[in-house]
Design an enzyme around this catalytic site. Sequence first.
Site, mmCIF file in Angstrom:
data_model
loop_
_atom_site.group_PDB
_atom_site.id
_atom_site.type_symbol
_atom_site.label_atom_id
_atom_site.label_comp_id
_atom_site.label_asym_id
_atom_site.label_seq_id
_atom_site.Cartn_x
_atom_site.Cartn_y
_atom_site.Cartn_z
ATOM 1 N N HIS A 31 3.332 -3.404 6.567
ATOM 2 C CA HIS A 31 2.220 -2.465 6.359
ATOM 3 C C HIS A 31 2.260 -1.375 7.430
ATOM 4 O O HIS A 31 3.204 -1.286 8.208
ATOM 5 C CB HIS A 31 0.884 -3.209 6.422
ATOM 6 C CG HIS A 31 0.575 -4.026 5.207
ATOM 7 N ND1 HIS A 31 -0.534 -3.830 4.419
ATOM 8 C CD2 HIS A 31 1.241 -5.057 4.631
ATOM 9 C CE1 HIS A 31 -0.544 -4.692 3.424
ATOM 10 N NE2 HIS A 31 0.533 -5.453 3.534
ATOM 11 N N GLU A 34 1.518 3.576 3.024
ATOM 12 C CA GLU A 34 2.009 3.008 4.281
ATOM 13 C C GLU A 34 3.534 2.936 4.168
ATOM 14 O O GLU A 34 4.100 1.926 3.765
ATOM 15 C CB GLU A 34 1.355 1.651 4.530
ATOM 16 C CG GLU A 34 -0.160 1.781 4.695
ATOM 17 C CD GLU A 34 -0.897 0.448 4.713
ATOM 18 O OE1 GLU A 34 -0.230 -0.603 4.859
ATOM 19 O OE2 GLU A 34 -2.132 0.456 4.589
ATOM 20 N N HIS A 73 0.877 -1.175 0.000
ATOM 21 C CA HIS A 73 0.000 0.000 0.000
ATOM 22 C C HIS A 73 0.913 1.223 0.000
ATOM 23 O O HIS A 73 1.680 1.437 0.944
ATOM 24 C CB HIS A 73 -0.914 -0.002 1.225
ATOM 25 C CG HIS A 73 -1.902 -1.125 1.221
ATOM 26 N ND1 HIS A 73 -2.322 -1.772 2.363
ATOM 27 C CD2 HIS A 73 -2.551 -1.732 0.188
ATOM 28 C CE1 HIS A 73 -3.186 -2.717 2.052
ATOM 29 N NE2 HIS A 73 -3.336 -2.710 0.741
ATOM 30 N N GLU A 84 1.997 -4.875 10.917
ATOM 31 C CA GLU A 84 1.471 -3.504 10.937
ATOM 32 C C GLU A 84 2.376 -2.711 11.871
ATOM 33 O O GLU A 84 2.397 -2.928 13.078
ATOM 34 C CB GLU A 84 0.025 -3.493 11.438
ATOM 35 C CG GLU A 84 -0.941 -4.285 10.561
ATOM 36 C CD GLU A 84 -1.360 -3.534 9.302
ATOM 37 O OE1 GLU A 84 -1.016 -2.328 9.209
ATOM 38 O OE2 GLU A 84 -2.030 -4.131 8.450
#
Length: 581
Positions: A316, A181, A178, A408
């Site tokens: 991410h 990110e 992404h 994350e």
Amino acid sequence: MTLFTGVILQGRNSIWSWDWVHTYKVQLSNDSVNWKSCMNGTEEAIFEGNQNPETPVLGRLPVPTVARFIRINPQTWYPNGTICLRAEILGCRVSDPTNIYASEQARESKDALDFRHHNYKDMRMLMKSVTEECPDITRIYTIGKSYMGLKLYVMEISDNPGKHELGEPEFRYVAGMHGNEVLGRELVLNLMQFLCRQYKKGNQRVVRLVTETRIHLLPSMNPDGYEVAYEKGSELAGWAEGRYSFEGIDLNHNFPDLNNIMWDTQEKAANPAKVPNHYIPIPQYYTEEDATVAPETRAVISWMQDIPFVLGANLHGGELVVTYPYDCTRDWAPQENTPTADDAFFRWLSSVYASTNLVMANPDRRICHYEDFQSHNNIINGGAWHTVPGSMNDFSYLHTNCFEVTVELSCDKFPHASQLPVEWDNNKESLLVYMEQVHRGIKGVVRDKISKKGIADAIIKVEDHDHDIRSAPDGDYWRLLNPGDYRVMVWALGYLPSMRTCHVGMEAHPTICDFTLTKTPMQVLKDIRAKGGKIPQDLQLRLRALRLRKLRASTKALNQRRESQRLQRLQRRGARDARGG
């Protein structure tokens, strides 16, 4: 005391309601009692706010002002919503000798790395500088191009770059799937510099990693999306701006959904145990030219197929948690724990990263949004969080040998450049210790008994683990496992199977578990015939004995079936006689 220069507003982050502020005033104070409004000439300044929940809107103060406190006064808001906003304050601390916190400075990392945000050009220059600094252990290569023609660069770090060495596992970090990110991108670039410099200094931990592992670092899988977010910058990049590819594709939903293919086949099969649980082929529709598959996704799939990766992680941002497969739930449930056959090892992998990450491991940290992942020790099954069909992690597990998790990295998808040194320190140990897990479990080489050559595509099956792997082109394999004793069976086309027990200890290095396979008599016969040779007498006798055993087995099975049918007929006849009597 702070020199205030502006504020940035967003609406409420919610899927249930729409709330944002259209216009607002800003007031400043030194004591929180007496307030002064920001003025635009002789009138109070009215700032333009949001027109939707997500797009950040910058409001610069007409005159930068020094004060201690700031207050936002909403004037108008979305008529069907309520007064609700998210705000970021722009300003710089002013020197104040009476301030007891004045000694607190922004934390700097001990590692002198290039801590800034790198656009495409800057990224290329940094990677080039690393290869010039460490030419003996680095290599840059590309795996394809984005929709807009930007190259997908990979940095390889190894003591023998450009070559797969027998028995040496392949590892990968992928960042920037992404585009907005961005922390993963910068961490991967910092990791390149760190490994290069520490290797040159003789850091034994890094030297061991580089000499025993072939490391591949892809800092930007979605360079088109990153450039969109980079133009906006840390303050104005929204939650979704730059997330998708140029074509509007979410790359983390763009891989073939092999989960449901496997589950559907298992449900329809007479014997689900015989349904393949690995190397599931890509469906035909996905390979068509008009399929909705991003060029970035095609490039990564080809990369996965070319290199026998063992372990990887997908970096991410936007949360603080490590997720592990499966990401996709059965029967399209929005949330459901959906474990793999290697659930225990995936939980170990996730815990290794989460427990060594300085922010995740901090019990006093705040939650990012709504979910308190600390109650799960900062790890969670992907499906238990939210279903993601077509994820890279699930595809990697079901189509290749590679185990992969998603990390994350931070609450903020695009942290300010000043935060990058702190974020590197937060993640440095996690990045290193996670790579070291590629040396867990068992590894070995599957060889032909006569020629001693490696056997490609041999199937390695661990008893009580319903997920097999295959040997690489040279015959070497790596099976990630937790400590314990395992019965391992190996077989290949044209060979008799072989089984042995392999012990995995607590040490951070793999157990060597080699296998030697013997060709079946039929395969030996085929090889001789292909070469036009004469069949040896001992082989003729073995083939004759094999045919006789097969004949006896098939005759026994046929007789048993006939006897079973005869007994069934007698039972039915007896039942009819009983009813007639």
